[in-house]
Design an enzyme around this catalytic site. Structure first.
Site: not given
Ligand code: HMG
Ligand code: MG
Length: 307
Positions: A214, A247
């Site tokens: 990737h 990202c």
């Molecule tokens: P957090 O703030 O630590 O979440 O985020 P938490 O576990 O403490 O939960 C807090 C609240 O969020 C809770 O709600 C959960 O229910 C809710 P409350 O009880 O307070 O009302 N929650 C959610 N709601 C909906 N969907 C969910 C979810 N999870 C928790 N899935 C978390 C931790 C992982 C959720 C956050 O950091 C996050 O969503 N990160 C995603 C970041 C992301 O998507 N980045 C881009 C993708 S990676 C990328 O692009 C790289 C890649 O392309 C490869 C490369 O290029 O290297 C793949």
């Molecule tokens: Mg990527």
């Protein structure tokens, strides 16, 4: 004209990430129906693995907050088209499984800085978060991809030791991931580094047929890195239509390797992809019009200027 070269596979599976990695990084939120049409057009162009969206926290990636609305619009695609979705935790898995998703991807980091920025966790805490996701996904017969970001360099930590990457790759496979995708999130890899990492993975017992690559194209190295990976035996390559991407949680991550550039090289080498480059280019031109900005893909520019 196709001119084959030695030590390359006859066929490559392209894992199309434009609708996810591409659109997650757009400043504007693309309407759900436009995303669905983008995916339909990608499928019509012959792409068979099309990453559709992410079931992440909507505040973290507002661009993909419409996952629940989008996924049901994607019925009726040609047979054999797969729609993987990103899922960071059990909450995300519940959301994805409720809609019938059967291919999910967890996404870890080789570095602590990015694990914190992207997942609000340490590397090991992220792995602990993924373990029940992978176990439950496998129990539901879903295919699981394990992404690993910052495999070559990290914007906060600099060059990333190969041993750190190997450790997390092994952990993801031992957890039950079916395949890995090695992410050069900020596009700093060069071909020798790619082959060094793939060899180190082999030495650690990770077979190349479980590994995809990737690449982001920040320094214009994505195609060269892809060729190095193909020469090592890799047959799954991630790319993004029109070179969309980046990202939101990694400063200096620019677009992914453009699918058009990849297809041009692969077809030039006589490697099958199943993709119709004309239809793909038309799709990316259409999407660039929706986004209101030109695509960075060189192949796309060359082909669309011809018309
Ligand atoms: P957090 O703030 O630590 O979440 O985020 P938490 O576990 O403490 O939960 C807090 C609240 O969020 C809770 O709600 C959960 O229910 C809710 P409350 O009880 O307070 O009302 N929650 C959610 N709601 C909906 N969907 C969910 C979810 N999870 C928790 N899935 C978390 C931790 C992982 C959720 C956050 O950091 C996050 O969503 N990160 C995603 C970041 C992301 O998507 N980045 C881009 C993708 S990676 C990328 O692009 C790289 C890649 O392309 C490869 C490369 O290029 O290297 C793949
Ligand atoms: Mg990527």
């Amino acid at each position: 004209m196709a001119v084959p070269a030695p030590n390359l596979p006859p066929r490559v599976r392209i894992h199309e990430v434009g609708a996810r990695d591409g659109l997650q990084n757009e400043k504007t939120v693309v309407p759900t129906e436009v995303k669905a049409e983008f995916i339909r057009r990608l499928a019509a162009a012959g792409l068979t693995t099309i990453e559709a969206t992410s079931f992440v926290h909507p505040k973290w990636v507002p661009q993909l907050a419409d996952a629940e609305a989008l996924y049901p619009l994607l019925g009726g695609l040609p047979e054999g088209v797969r729609l993987p979705v990103l899922v960071p935790n059990e909450r995300g898995l519940d959301r994805a499984l409720a809609l019938g998703a059967d291919r999910i991807a967890v996404f870890g980091s080789a570095t602590e800085s990015f694990a914190r920025a992207n997942l609000n966790r340490t590397v090991d805490e992220s792995l602990a978060m993924f373990a029940p996701v992978v176990a439950r996904a496998k129990a539901a017969d879903a295919h699981v991809r394990g992404y690993l970001s910052m495999c070559f360099g990290d914007p906060w930590e600099g060059p990333v030791p190969v041993a750190a990457v190997v450790r997390v790759c092994r952990a993801l496979l031992e957890m039950g991931c079916d395949e890995l995708s090695l992410g050069d999130t900020i596009g700093v890899a060069t071909p020798g580094h790619v082959q060094e990492l793939l060899s180190a993975l082999n030495e650690a017992g990770v077979p190349t047929n479980r590994v995809g690559v990737h690449f982001h194209d920040t320094y214009g190295q994505a195609l060269a890195n892809t060729l190095a990976a193909l020469q090592h035996g890799v047959t799954t390559v991630d790319a993004s239509a029109g070179g969309l991407g980046g990202c939101p949680y990694a400063k200096s991550a620019t677009g992914n390797l453009a699918t058009e550039d990849l297809v041009w090289m692969l077809h030039g080498l006589g490697i099958e992809t199943g993709v119709d480059l004309g239809l793909l280019t038309a799709t990316s031109v259409w999407m660039a019009e929706r986004l209101g900005r030109p695509s960075p893909s060189r192949t796309l520019r060359a082909l669309s200027h011809k018309e």
